[in-house]
Design an enzyme around this catalytic site. Sequence first.
Site, short mmCIF file in Angstrom:
data_model
loop_
_atom_site.label_atom_id
_atom_site.label_comp_id
_atom_site.label_asym_id
_atom_site.label_seq_id
_atom_site.Cartn_x
_atom_site.Cartn_y
_atom_site.Cartn_z
N SER A 93 9.19 -2.67 2.68
CA SER A 93 9.69 -4.02 2.41
C SER A 93 10.57 -3.98 1.17
O SER A 93 10.40 -3.09 0.32
CB SER A 93 8.50 -4.95 2.16
OG SER A 93 8.92 -6.20 1.67
N TYR A 138 0.34 -7.91 -1.78
CA TYR A 138 1.24 -7.31 -0.77
C TYR A 138 2.25 -6.39 -1.45
O TYR A 138 2.48 -5.26 -0.99
CB TYR A 138 1.94 -8.44 -0.02
CG TYR A 138 2.95 -7.99 1.02
CD1 TYR A 138 2.53 -7.45 2.24
CD2 TYR A 138 4.32 -8.11 0.79
CE1 TYR A 138 3.45 -7.04 3.20
CE2 TYR A 138 5.24 -7.70 1.74
CZ TYR A 138 4.80 -7.17 2.94
OH TYR A 138 5.72 -6.77 3.88
#
Length: 254
Positions: A146, A159
Amino acid sequence: MTTQKHSTPTSSDSTPTSSVTGAIALVTGANRGLGRHIAARLVSRGAAKVYAAARNPESVDLPGVVPLRLDVTDDSQIAEAAAIASDVTLLVNNAGISRPGALLDTPLENVRAELDTNFWGVLAMVRAFAPVLAGTGGGTIVNVLSAQSWFAYPGTNGYHASKAAAWAITNGFRLELADQGTRVVAVHAGAFDTDFTADYDGPKEDPADIARATIDGLETDSVEILTDDWTRWVKSFLGQDPATFYAELGASGA
Ligand SMILES: NC(=O)c1ccc[n+]([C@@H]2O[C@H](COP(=O)([O-])OP(=O)(O)OC[C@H]3O[C@@H](n4cnc5c(N)ncnc54)[C@H](OP(=O)(O)O)[C@@H]3O)[C@@H](O)[C@H]2O)c1
């Protein structure tokens, strides 16, 4: 350690390879979201076989794939998958979760769940499939990371930690697996439109475009695929003082 400069492969000096056409691929989390798009694109781009791994294989609805039961937090299921899919040449670690909340007070089990899937799951999958890939000629591992591998943001810092850690082992595995000829690729993406981002109302890319950028990237020699402009923008700050990036992030309205 040396201070000598090394050249880094870029898209402009990449040359076509054959990671995709004729590949025998396994995609985790292939029943929905980006994983489903990646599996579909692998089929349409000439992969010889695509194992569509899912916690519930009955939820796999793509034509032309081989459903496979796989929870990436379950070591026995991983071992079973590696035994069944012993012909894999392309492993795509796509499965991932987010449990939004502040690091200071979110239940710890939420942060642990993010690490279990996004970090420990990837680590366990690579350890299980490295011998498989050695046996099939080296092959390729793709870890879906990501843009948030590189920055913190209120509410998503568990996260962020999980993706930063997964980025670190992606780089580590690349070095450790070089001798067996396994290419290890990191895919970094900004927000795209899946169930994952249902509660996010900012701009979102089409996951089909993220899958296309991923597969296109595999047709080059790049070891890092940046799928969209937002991700390229974030990456451009990595050599700078972090305060510069966070000021720009705030100014961008994100
Ligand atoms: N969407 C975004 O904006 C975005 C941005 C950058 C990176 N990413 C990354 O892209 C990847 C795919 O995200 P997405 O947006 O497609 O998410 P999604 O729509 O929520 O789908 C997640 C997939 O992962 C699977 N999964 C979750 N935990 C699993 C486990 N323990 N074992 C096996 N499969 C598991 C889910 O299976 P079930 O159906 O069984 O739950 C589902 O197939 C993730 O790694 C995510 O971190 C997403």
